[in-house]
Write a protein that holds these residues in place. Structure first.
Motif, mmCIF file in Angstrom:
data_model
loop_
_atom_site.group_PDB
_atom_site.id
_atom_site.type_symbol
_atom_site.label_atom_id
_atom_site.label_comp_id
_atom_site.label_asym_id
_atom_site.label_seq_id
_atom_site.Cartn_x
_atom_site.Cartn_y
_atom_site.Cartn_z
ATOM 1 N N ASP A 196 48.217 40.084 40.009
ATOM 2 C CA ASP A 196 47.346 39.267 40.576
ATOM 3 C C ASP A 196 47.545 39.101 42.010
ATOM 4 O O ASP A 196 48.477 38.746 42.662
ATOM 5 N N GLU A 197 46.535 39.835 42.689
ATOM 6 C CA GLU A 197 46.638 39.880 44.154
ATOM 7 C C GLU A 197 45.948 38.579 45.088
ATOM 8 O O GLU A 197 44.799 38.357 44.580
ATOM 9 N N SER A 198 46.645 37.903 45.959
ATOM 10 C CA SER A 198 46.047 36.904 46.371
ATOM 11 C C SER A 198 45.997 37.405 47.934
ATOM 12 O O SER A 198 47.124 37.523 48.537
ATOM 13 N N LYS B 26 36.080 43.322 43.903
ATOM 14 C CA LYS B 26 36.793 41.912 43.503
ATOM 15 C C LYS B 26 35.894 40.653 44.106
ATOM 16 O O LYS B 26 35.661 39.792 43.451
ATOM 17 N N GLN B 27 35.466 41.053 45.119
ATOM 18 C CA GLN B 27 34.627 39.895 45.858
ATOM 19 C C GLN B 27 33.406 39.728 45.201
ATOM 20 O O GLN B 27 32.554 38.554 44.997
ATOM 21 N N THR C 173 49.005 39.771 52.087
ATOM 22 C CA THR C 173 48.609 39.894 50.771
ATOM 23 C C THR C 173 49.992 39.616 49.740
ATOM 24 O O THR C 173 50.997 40.327 49.946
ATOM 25 N N THR D 4 36.095 42.173 38.246
ATOM 26 C CA THR D 4 37.514 42.495 38.094
ATOM 27 C C THR D 4 37.798 43.179 36.822
ATOM 28 O O THR D 4 37.162 42.957 35.781
ATOM 29 N N PHE E 273 45.738 35.748 51.969
ATOM 30 C CA PHE E 273 45.602 34.733 52.932
ATOM 31 C C PHE E 273 45.492 35.119 54.237
ATOM 32 O O PHE E 273 45.942 36.016 54.599
#
Length: 507
Positions: free
Chosen positions: A357-359, A493-494, A392, A498, A361
């Motif tokens: 899961d990529e987040s 993804k935006q 990331t 997904t 910031f």
DNA sequence: CCAGAGTTTGCCTTCTTTAA
DNA sequence: TTAAAGAAGGCAAACTCTGG
């Protein structure tokens, strides 16, 4: 003149005695004062059982407690005594003047926020009130007793350097309720939302205002007089008496028709990705409402007048990514994911089901407070130019409960060792220009962290090798270091496309 | 009945306090 | 630092009361 008070006569005689015989220093001071206390001034010292006093008895404690009258000393009264202007005048003009009750609240101590100190008189009155209640009383008596005893606790607490909070007041009220035994008494706690704790200043202001309200409601004092004698604001007291102290303070303002158009325009701007900030709205608001200058209040009131508007935080959106995204690309992505997940048996065993899961910031803020549609979570704001400054984070674990060190991909040119301080070796660092995940770093992470160690020991390497090969073959991302390709995935993804969403749709 | 003074009340603006 | 809510102040219209 209602009644002759024997105690006042005694006090006058005592003063006369002091003038003639000078028995003490204190009396000398009194004798030296040019103005002697009159009977009306002295009556407050000894409440009697006249009908007026009986009527006022129940509010006596509150009045005393909240007006700082307890600070009074005989010297204070003498040196600060002011002759009552209407003492000899008929007060018939007023509907019911408080002048007949002024002995309760002498004018010499009308500070806005009085200091509460001990005086036997008020405590004695409270104790007497309790004693009468102990012998039985009406429901109203008990309700008032709860309020009075709570006020007594507040009064005593204020003598000490304690911060009185409304939680304390609630606790005192509950304790008193047990003593008084009033059936059906419930402490209002403000529903599901807990009430905000009050400072002692706030609690004092609230109780003072309630006492002033009682004086108006029960004793028929005028608002002006009550506000003045209790040291509260006239308009505030008026608002409270009219139940206007909660919610909006004034009537619903008229909304100019031009302002409706402005609100529509702002919404339209927000909807097309070019939201306006408050300063953009300043000039039209000032012009429409005939104001001279713009400030925060004008902005707040503009938003209050239009419930569909509120201040929102923008969500930066890259125009280039939007243009690159096509239906064909989405179909290709979905078909490839479906083939990998279902036709190649990647979901057969829990150990085979990995979730990365990529987040992302932002280290450089690219959001702003703008006027947008109320309730909308993301207000997109178009921008052109370079990529954002990103970090990331990529945690990784499988369905069997194995958690791997997460990857932190920083934007920059080289590793900074201090970034790993405190991570205890659970962080796999990476650096690239954008801070956005790319094929190379993703492949390195798989090779360095996911495949070796426990994973390799359990012979999962073939799985990841197959996955890497598949990704390489099908998506062509290992050999071709095409950054735009990755950006397309981010764009997906935006858009909400997904792997999880695709899987859910397929099922 | 009317004028005038005083009072009440509503509306609006400005200032202060508090929480995030 | 800022937004929001509450408090306070100004102003004027409506109301009340008194005296002529």
């Amino acid at each position: 003149m209602d009644t002759v008070y024997p105690m006042n006569i005694l006090n006058l005689l005592e003063t006369e005695y002091g003038q003639h015989f000078q028995p003490s220093d204190s009396h000398n001071q009194a004798a030296g004062c040019s103005v002697l206390p009159t009977e009306e001034d002295l009556r407050f010292r000894l409440p009697t059982n006249t009908s007026t006093v009986d009527e006022f008895e129940k509010s006596f404690a509150i009045t005393n407690l909240l007006n700082g009258y307890t600070d009074a000393t005989p010297d204070d009264r003498l040196t600060n005594y002011e002759p009552l202007s209407n003492e000899t005048e008929p007060s018939s003009r007023r509907r019911k003047s408080c002048s007949s009750l002024e002995y309760r609240i002498p004018k010499f101590h009308l500070t806005k926020q009085p200091t509460l100190t001990t005086r036997n008189g008020s405590i004695r009155q409270l104790n007497e009130w309790e004693r009468q209640l102990a012998a039985g009383g009406s429901r109203i008596d008990k309700l008032e007793a709860i309020g009075l005893k709570t006020g007594k606790q507040f009064f005593l607490a204020k003598q000490k350097p304690h911060v009185v909070k409304d939680m304390d007041i609630q606790r005192w009220a509950l304790t008193t309720h047990r003593d008084v035994g009033l059936a059906g008494f419930q402490l209002r706690l403000g529903g599901a939302k807990a009430p905000k704790l009050k400072t002692s200043t706030e609690a004092h202001a609230q109780l003072t205002l309630e006492a002033a309200s009682q004086a108006v409601a029960k004793l028929e004092w005028s608002e002006r007089e009550s506000a003045m004698l209790y040291g509260v604001n006239r308009r505030t007291l008026s608002n409270r008496l009219n139940n206007r102290h909660l919610g909006p303070h004034r009537k619903q303002p008229k909304i100019p028709p031009q302002e409706e158009a402005l609100a529509d325009f702002v919404l339209a701007c927000s909807g097309t990705g070019i939201p306006l900030i408050r300063q953009h709205c300043a000039a039209p608001i000032v012009e429409i409402n005939n104001r001279h200058a713009f400030n925060d209040q004008h902005s707040c009131r503009f938003l209050q007048r239009h419930p569909t508007l509120s201040i929102r935080v923008t969500h930066a959106n890259n125009r280039k990514k939007d243009r690159d995204w096509t239906h064909e690309l989405a179909d290709k992505y979905i078909s490839k994911l479906t083939e990998l997940l279902f036709h190649r048996a990647f979901l057969d065993e829990p150990e085979q089901v990995w979730n990365l899961d990529e987040s992302v910031f932002n280290t450089a803020e690219m959001f702003d407070r703008v006027v947008g549609r109320k309730g909308m979570r993301q207000i997109y704001s178009q921008f052109d130019g370079t990529e954002k400054e990103l970090v990331t984070i990529l945690p990784c674990g499988n369905a069997a409960g194995l958690q791997l060190p997460f990857m932190a991909l920083f934007s920059g040119k080289r590793h900074v060792r201090s970034r790993l301080d405190g991570t205890s070796g659970h962080c796999y660092p990476g650096v690239n220009d954008s801070g956005t995940m790319d094929q190379l770093h993703f492949a390195n992470y798989l090779n360095d962290r996911v495949i070796p160690g426990e994973v390799a020991a359990k012979d999962y390497q073939p799985i990841f090798e197959r996955l890497t090969e598949s990704l390489s073959a099908e998506l062509d991302i290992v050999d071709q270091n095409d950054r735009d390709e990755i950006l397309e995935f981010i764009g997906l993804k935006q858009r909400g496309v997904t792997p999880g969403a695709v899987l859910a749709a397929s099922l």
